[in-house]
Motif scaffolding. Structure first.
Motif, mmCIF file in Angstrom:
data_model
loop_
_atom_site.group_PDB
_atom_site.id
_atom_site.type_symbol
_atom_site.label_atom_id
_atom_site.label_comp_id
_atom_site.label_asym_id
_atom_site.label_seq_id
_atom_site.Cartn_x
_atom_site.Cartn_y
_atom_site.Cartn_z
ATOM 1 N N CYS A 43 -7.383 5.800 -5.951
ATOM 2 C CA CYS A 43 -7.224 4.380 -6.263
ATOM 3 C C CYS A 43 -7.393 4.118 -7.769
ATOM 4 N N LYS A 99 -3.459 0.612 -4.533
ATOM 5 C CA LYS A 99 -3.640 0.278 -3.109
ATOM 6 C C LYS A 99 -3.147 1.454 -2.266
ATOM 7 N N GLY A 133 -12.880 -1.252 -0.155
ATOM 8 C CA GLY A 133 -12.040 -0.733 0.921
ATOM 9 C C GLY A 133 -12.820 -0.632 2.198
ATOM 10 N N PHE A 190 0.844 -1.203 0.000
ATOM 11 C CA PHE A 190 0.000 0.000 0.000
ATOM 12 C C PHE A 190 0.873 1.246 0.000
ATOM 13 N N GLY A 207 -10.654 -4.896 -5.590
ATOM 14 C CA GLY A 207 -10.814 -5.670 -4.349
ATOM 15 C C GLY A 207 -12.256 -6.109 -4.162
ATOM 16 N N THR A 250 -11.111 -10.161 -0.092
ATOM 17 C CA THR A 250 -9.780 -9.530 0.034
ATOM 18 C C THR A 250 -9.691 -8.748 1.338
ATOM 19 N N SER A 281 -13.421 -0.985 -7.084
ATOM 20 C CA SER A 281 -12.530 -1.119 -5.923
ATOM 21 C C SER A 281 -13.344 -1.549 -4.716
ATOM 22 N N ILE A 287 -8.643 -0.663 -2.308
ATOM 23 C CA ILE A 287 -7.899 -1.622 -3.140
ATOM 24 C C ILE A 287 -8.601 -1.762 -4.490
#
Ligand code: ASN
Length: 296
Positions: A72, A78, A262, A22, A113, A117, A260, A110
């Motif tokens: 992102c 990340k 998160g 990250f 993601g 994940t 994404s 991410i």
């Protein structure tokens, strides 16, 4: 003691995220686009902090969600931010001991993601943190009984569905779950803001919160919407002012917004749970209790 655990927690989370690729970027304090925090059954905002600067209306950050999605998509797949969030909670929330009108989120995102994940990563971060606090702060913790109350499941943390919890426990399912769980649990499928992914066929929301026993939610996150038509439809449905999200909408329209997932970890809440502290106020060096403005 809470100060030591706070410092240790920040160091542990930040180092592990950097080790796993990250990038750490900076928070934003003022901008035109911040989290509407609406519609969210958990939100209770008394007032939004706005200011006019250089002839433009800006808002104080309620969460970094919009900036995370853009960063992102365009800058790095990340990322994370240790970010101050200002949410002027209704003063009755003082009673909860779990709300602060200014707090810190470790917010990460991410590209491509999904829940799996995030679940795997967060469970490992917490397992490592708790293991390391027990090992490294042992002498201090022995005296205070710190972390003795924490139990983690051997395998993955259990998963609940918010709609089912509501059916079986009613409107106040959160109180029920906080009382009955022994370990942290995930709660999924919570109807809320436009940026969380909603499956229009099943009506299910691809989002997730992490609840801990006795206290409540310490993390909130989701897979995100990235398609222009869907985002604008949801904003209009929810009465969100589209003019505040011009850049996000422009990128979505151009096909530049990436899928994404998160979440944000509430740092003070995490430390309150780790220290088994009476309330969040014990963990903030300069407490921000709803309804109370201190001299410092
Ligand atoms: N940080 C949250 C997320 O990543 C958003 C929020 O704080 N409202 O979904």
């Amino acid at each position: 003691m809470t100060t030591k655990v706070l410092s240790y927690t920040l160091n542990s989370l930040v180092s592990k995220l950097i080790e796993s690729g990250f990038v750490w970027t900076l928070p934003v304090i003022l901008s035109k686009s911040t989290d509407p925090l609406w519609p969210d059954p958990g939100a209770s905002i008394e007032k939004r902090i706005e200011a006019e600067i250089y002839g433009h209306q800006v808002r104080m950050t309620t969460s970094m969600i919009i900036h995370k999605m853009v960063f992102c998509s365009l800058l790095h797949p990340k990322l994370f931010i240790v970010s101050p969030n200002v949410r002027i909670e209704k003063r009755e929330r003082q009673k909860t001991g779990w709300h602060a009108y200014e707090f810190t989120q470790l917010d990460f995102e991410i590209q491509n993601g999904d829940f799996e994940t995030v679940k795997k990563m967060v469970e490992k971060l917490l397992q490592d943190l708790i293991h390391d606090v027990r090992r490294d702060l042992y002498d201090d913790t022995k005296n205070n009984g710190l972390l003795k109350h924490i139990e983690l499941p051997k395998k993955g943390f259990p998963i609940f569905d918010a709609q089912e919890l509501q059916r079986s426990h009613g409107q106040y399912w959160e109180d029920e779950i906080i009382r009955s769980i022994k370990t942290p649990v995930w709660v999924r499928n919570i109807p809320r803001e436009f940026y969380d992914f909603e499956d229009t066929e099943t009506g299910k929301w691809d989002n997730y919160d992490l609840f801990v026993p006795k206290y409540g939610e310490i993390l909130s996150g989701a897979k995100r919407e990235w398609e222009y038509e869907k985002i604008i439809r949801k904003m209009k449905r929810d009465g969100v002012n589209v003019d505040l999200y011009k850049e996000l909408l422009y990128l979505a329209k151009e096909g530049k917004l990436a899928p994404s997932a998160g979440a944000g970890i509430g740092i003070e809440r995490l430390v309150t749970w780790l220290c088994d502290a009476k309330n969040i106020e014990r963990v903030q060096p300069f407490p921000k209790i709803p309804g109370v403005v201190l001299d410092l």
